[in-house]
Design a protein around this motif. Structure first.
Motif, PDB file in Angstrom:
ATOM      1  N   PRO A  69      41.985  73.235 -30.092  1.00 39.36           N
ATOM      2  CA  PRO A  69      42.142  71.805 -30.379  1.00 39.36           C
ATOM      3  C   PRO A  69      41.206  71.356 -31.504  1.00 39.36           C
ATOM      4  O   PRO A  69      40.038  71.734 -31.526  1.00 39.36           O
ATOM      5  N   TRP A  70      41.727  70.565 -32.420  1.00 36.31           N
ATOM      6  CA  TRP A  70      40.948  70.159 -33.586  1.00 36.31           C
ATOM      7  C   TRP A  70      39.698  69.391 -33.192  1.00 36.31           C
ATOM      8  O   TRP A  70      38.676  69.485 -33.864  1.00 36.31           O
ATOM      9  N   ASP A  71      39.757  68.647 -32.085  1.00 34.61           N
ATOM     10  CA  ASP A  71      38.610  67.834 -31.707  1.00 34.61           C
ATOM     11  C   ASP A  71      37.432  68.668 -31.194  1.00 34.61           C
ATOM     12  O   ASP A  71      36.334  68.151 -31.028  1.00 34.61           O
ATOM     13  N   GLU A  72      37.648  69.951 -30.981  1.00 32.91           N
ATOM     14  CA  GLU A  72      36.557  70.852 -30.613  1.00 32.91           C
ATOM     15  C   GLU A  72      35.970  71.557 -31.837  1.00 32.91           C
ATOM     16  O   GLU A  72      35.016  72.320 -31.707  1.00 32.91           O
ATOM     17  N   LEU A  73      36.544  71.300 -33.007  1.00 31.58           N
ATOM     18  CA  LEU A  73      36.130  71.994 -34.222  1.00 31.58           C
ATOM     19  C   LEU A  73      35.672  71.023 -35.316  1.00 31.58           C
ATOM     20  O   LEU A  73      35.666  71.369 -36.493  1.00 31.58           O
ATOM     21  N   VAL A  74      35.289  69.832 -34.935  1.00 34.99           N
ATOM     22  CA  VAL A  74      34.969  68.787 -35.913  1.00 34.99           C
ATOM     23  C   VAL A  74      33.806  69.180 -36.819  1.00 34.99           C
ATOM     24  O   VAL A  74      33.872  69.002 -38.034  1.00 34.99           O
ATOM     25  N   GLU A  75      32.749  69.717 -36.252  1.00 33.58           N
ATOM     26  CA  GLU A  75      31.590  70.084 -37.076  1.00 33.58           C
ATOM     27  C   GLU A  75      31.955  71.160 -38.087  1.00 33.58           C
ATOM     28  O   GLU A  75      31.582  71.078 -39.265  1.00 33.58           O
ATOM     29  N   GLU A  76      32.698  72.163 -37.645  1.00 32.33           N
ATOM     30  CA  GLU A  76      33.117  73.228 -38.551  1.00 32.33           C
ATOM     31  C   GLU A  76      34.084  72.684 -39.598  1.00 32.33           C
ATOM     32  O   GLU A  76      34.027  73.055 -40.764  1.00 32.33           O
ATOM     33  N   PHE A  77      34.970  71.787 -39.176  1.00 30.13           N
ATOM     34  CA  PHE A  77      35.925  71.148 -40.090  1.00 30.13           C
ATOM     35  C   PHE A  77      35.160  70.438 -41.202  1.00 30.13           C
ATOM     36  O   PHE A  77      35.499  70.562 -42.384  1.00 30.13           O
ATOM     37  N   ALA A  78      34.110  69.715 -40.821  1.00 34.09           N
ATOM     38  CA  ALA A  78      33.322  68.964 -41.807  1.00 34.09           C
ATOM     39  C   ALA A  78      32.611  69.883 -42.790  1.00 34.09           C
ATOM     40  O   ALA A  78      32.427  69.525 -43.954  1.00 34.09           O
ATOM     41  N   THR A  79      32.238  71.066 -42.353  1.00 31.90           N
ATOM     42  CA  THR A  79      31.558  72.011 -43.227  1.00 31.90           C
ATOM     43  C   THR A  79      32.526  72.663 -44.203  1.00 31.90           C
ATOM     44  O   THR A  79      32.217  72.853 -45.374  1.00 31.90           O
ATOM     45  N   VAL A  80      33.724  72.981 -43.724  1.00 26.90           N
ATOM     46  CA  VAL A  80      34.699  73.712 -44.536  1.00 26.90           C
ATOM     47  C   VAL A  80      35.521  72.784 -45.426  1.00 26.90           C
ATOM     48  O   VAL A  80      35.864  73.139 -46.554  1.00 26.90           O
ATOM     49  N   ALA A  81      35.834  71.601 -44.931  1.00 23.94           N
ATOM     50  CA  ALA A  81      36.669  70.652 -45.690  1.00 23.94           C
ATOM     51  C   ALA A  81      36.044  69.258 -45.638  1.00 23.94           C
ATOM     52  O   ALA A  81      36.610  68.327 -45.064  1.00 23.94           O
ATOM     53  N   PRO A  82      34.868  69.095 -46.232  1.00 18.92           N
ATOM     54  CA  PRO A  82      34.162  67.808 -46.123  1.00 18.92           C
ATOM     55  C   PRO A  82      34.939  66.624 -46.693  1.00 18.92           C
ATOM     56  O   PRO A  82      34.778  65.499 -46.224  1.00 18.92           O
ATOM     57  N   GLU A  83      35.791  66.883 -47.645  1.00 16.20           N
ATOM     58  CA  GLU A  83      36.557  65.789 -48.247  1.00 16.20           C
ATOM     59  C   GLU A  83      37.585  65.193 -47.287  1.00 16.20           C
ATOM     60  O   GLU A  83      38.093  64.095 -47.508  1.00 16.20           O
ATOM     61  N   LEU A  84      37.883  65.902 -46.211  1.00 12.08           N
ATOM     62  CA  LEU A  84      38.864  65.413 -45.241  1.00 12.08           C
ATOM     63  C   LEU A  84      38.234  64.683 -44.057  1.00 12.08           C
ATOM     64  O   LEU A  84      38.949  64.158 -43.210  1.00 12.08           O
ATOM     65  N   VAL A  85      36.919  64.627 -44.019  1.00 11.24           N
ATOM     66  CA  VAL A  85      36.245  63.947 -42.903  1.00 11.24           C
ATOM     67  C   VAL A  85      36.665  62.476 -42.796  1.00 11.24           C
ATOM     68  O   VAL A  85      36.910  61.995 -41.690  1.00 11.24           O
ATOM     69  N   PRO A  86      36.776  61.732 -43.903  1.00  8.72           N
ATOM     70  CA  PRO A  86      37.234  60.341 -43.761  1.00  8.72           C
ATOM     71  C   PRO A  86      38.610  60.238 -43.085  1.00  8.72           C
ATOM     72  O   PRO A  86      38.851  59.296 -42.327  1.00  8.72           O
ATOM     73  N   LEU A  87      39.485  61.199 -43.327  1.00 10.59           N
ATOM     74  CA  LEU A  87      40.783  61.184 -42.653  1.00 10.59           C
ATOM     75  C   LEU A  87      40.632  61.413 -41.153  1.00 10.59           C
ATOM     76  O   LEU A  87      41.330  60.792 -40.349  1.00 10.59           O
ATOM     77  N   LEU A  88      39.719  62.290 -40.772  1.00  4.06           N
ATOM     78  CA  LEU A  88      39.456  62.512 -39.350  1.00  4.06           C
ATOM     79  C   LEU A  88      38.907  61.245 -38.708  1.00  4.06           C
ATOM     80  O   LEU A  88      39.294  60.893 -37.595  1.00  4.06           O
ATOM     81  N   VAL A  89      38.020  60.576 -39.411  1.00  2.00           N
ATOM     82  CA  VAL A  89      37.453  59.331 -38.891  1.00  2.00           C
ATOM     83  C   VAL A  89      38.563  58.313 -38.675  1.00  2.00           C
ATOM     84  O   VAL A  89      38.651  57.682 -37.613  1.00  2.00           O
ATOM     85  N   ASP A  90      39.432  58.159 -39.655  1.00  2.00           N
ATOM     86  CA  ASP A  90      40.557  57.227 -39.525  1.00  2.00           C
ATOM     87  C   ASP A  90      41.449  57.608 -38.349  1.00  2.00           C
ATOM     88  O   ASP A  90      41.906  56.737 -37.596  1.00  2.00           O
ATOM     89  N   LEU A  91      41.706  58.891 -38.188  1.00  9.66           N
ATOM     90  CA  LEU A  91      42.541  59.366 -37.085  1.00  9.66           C
ATOM     91  C   LEU A  91      41.921  59.026 -35.739  1.00  9.66           C
ATOM     92  O   LEU A  91      42.590  58.509 -34.845  1.00  9.66           O
ATOM     93  N   VAL A  92      40.646  59.275 -35.608  1.00 12.83           N
ATOM     94  CA  VAL A  92      39.953  59.002 -34.343  1.00 12.83           C
ATOM     95  C   VAL A  92      39.899  57.502 -34.073  1.00 12.83           C
ATOM     96  O   VAL A  92      40.165  57.058 -32.953  1.00 12.83           O
ATOM     97  N   LEU A  93      39.576  56.721 -35.098  1.00 12.75           N
ATOM     98  CA  LEU A  93      39.496  55.277 -34.905  1.00 12.75           C
ATOM     99  C   LEU A  93      40.851  54.673 -34.593  1.00 12.75           C
ATOM    100  O   LEU A  93      40.964  53.779 -33.765  1.00 12.75           O
ATOM    101  N   ALA A  94      41.888  55.170 -35.240  1.00 11.57           N
ATOM    102  CA  ALA A  94      43.233  54.663 -34.970  1.00 11.57           C
ATOM    103  C   ALA A  94      43.661  54.997 -33.547  1.00 11.57           C
ATOM    104  O   ALA A  94      44.309  54.197 -32.871  1.00 11.57           O
ATOM    105  N   ASP A  95      43.269  56.159 -33.064  1.00 14.76           N
ATOM    106  CA  ASP A  95      43.619  56.570 -31.712  1.00 14.76           C
ATOM    107  C   ASP A  95      42.835  55.764 -30.679  1.00 14.76           C
ATOM    108  O   ASP A  95      43.292  55.543 -29.576  1.00 14.76           O
ATOM    109  N   ALA A  96      41.645  55.295 -31.053  1.00 14.03           N
ATOM    110  CA  ALA A  96      40.787  54.571 -30.133  1.00 14.03           C
ATOM    111  C   ALA A  96      41.168  53.090 -30.015  1.00 14.03           C
ATOM    112  O   ALA A  96      40.787  52.432 -29.067  1.00 14.03           O
ATOM    113  N   GLU A  97      41.918  52.591 -30.989  1.00 13.50           N
ATOM    114  CA  GLU A  97      42.297  51.187 -30.962  1.00 13.50           C
ATOM    115  C   GLU A  97      43.330  50.952 -29.881  1.00 13.50           C
ATOM    116  O   GLU A  97      44.239  51.749 -29.681  1.00 13.50           O
ATOM    117  N   PRO A  98      43.197  49.836 -29.148  1.00 12.12           N
ATOM    118  CA  PRO A  98      44.182  49.541 -28.117  1.00 12.12           C
ATOM    119  C   PRO A  98      45.551  49.261 -28.731  1.00 12.12           C
ATOM    120  O   PRO A  98      45.645  48.677 -29.813  1.00 12.12           O
TER     121      PRO A  98
END
Length: 103
Positions: A69-98
């Motif tokens: 699961p991608w959510d278990e690999l966030v730290e590694e994701f940030a190291t390998v593809a740092p330019e995509l971290v803002p997209l992950l943040v948006d994904l997580v925040l969008a999922d957290a919104e009611p």
């Protein structure tokens, strides 16, 4: 004394240690010994992080994401593809919104 699950839990870290010392083939071989897809994916992601934002690191991360699961690999994701971290943040925040109901 035997500890259930010890090999699965520690092997990703051991593979990362090998990769951190430039022993890429040994690290990959150790990861490939894991039969549980999540732990294998975790090991591949940890090796990918040692490769950093390189073609090899991205390929390993892609393999890892197919297994774990991608959510278990966030730290590694940030190291390998740092330019995509803002997209992950948006994904997580969008999922957290009611969810809003529309009439």
């Amino acid at each position: 004394m035997s500890y259930p699950g010890l090999k699965e839990r520690t092997t990703p870290h051991l593979a990362a240690c090998l990769a951190g010392h430039g022993q890429w083939s040994a690290a990959r071989a150790l990861a490939d010994e894991l039969t549980d897809p999540t732990y294998r994916g975790r090991a591949l992601a940890m090796i990918a992080a040692r490769r950093g934002p390189s073609p090899e690191g991205r390929l390993l991360l892609a393999e890892a994401l197919a297994l774990a699961p991608w959510d278990e690999l966030v730290e590694e994701f940030a190291t390998v593809a740092p330019e995509l971290v803002p997209l992950l943040v948006d994904l997580v925040l969008a999922d957290a919104e009611p969810a809003t109901e529309t009439p």
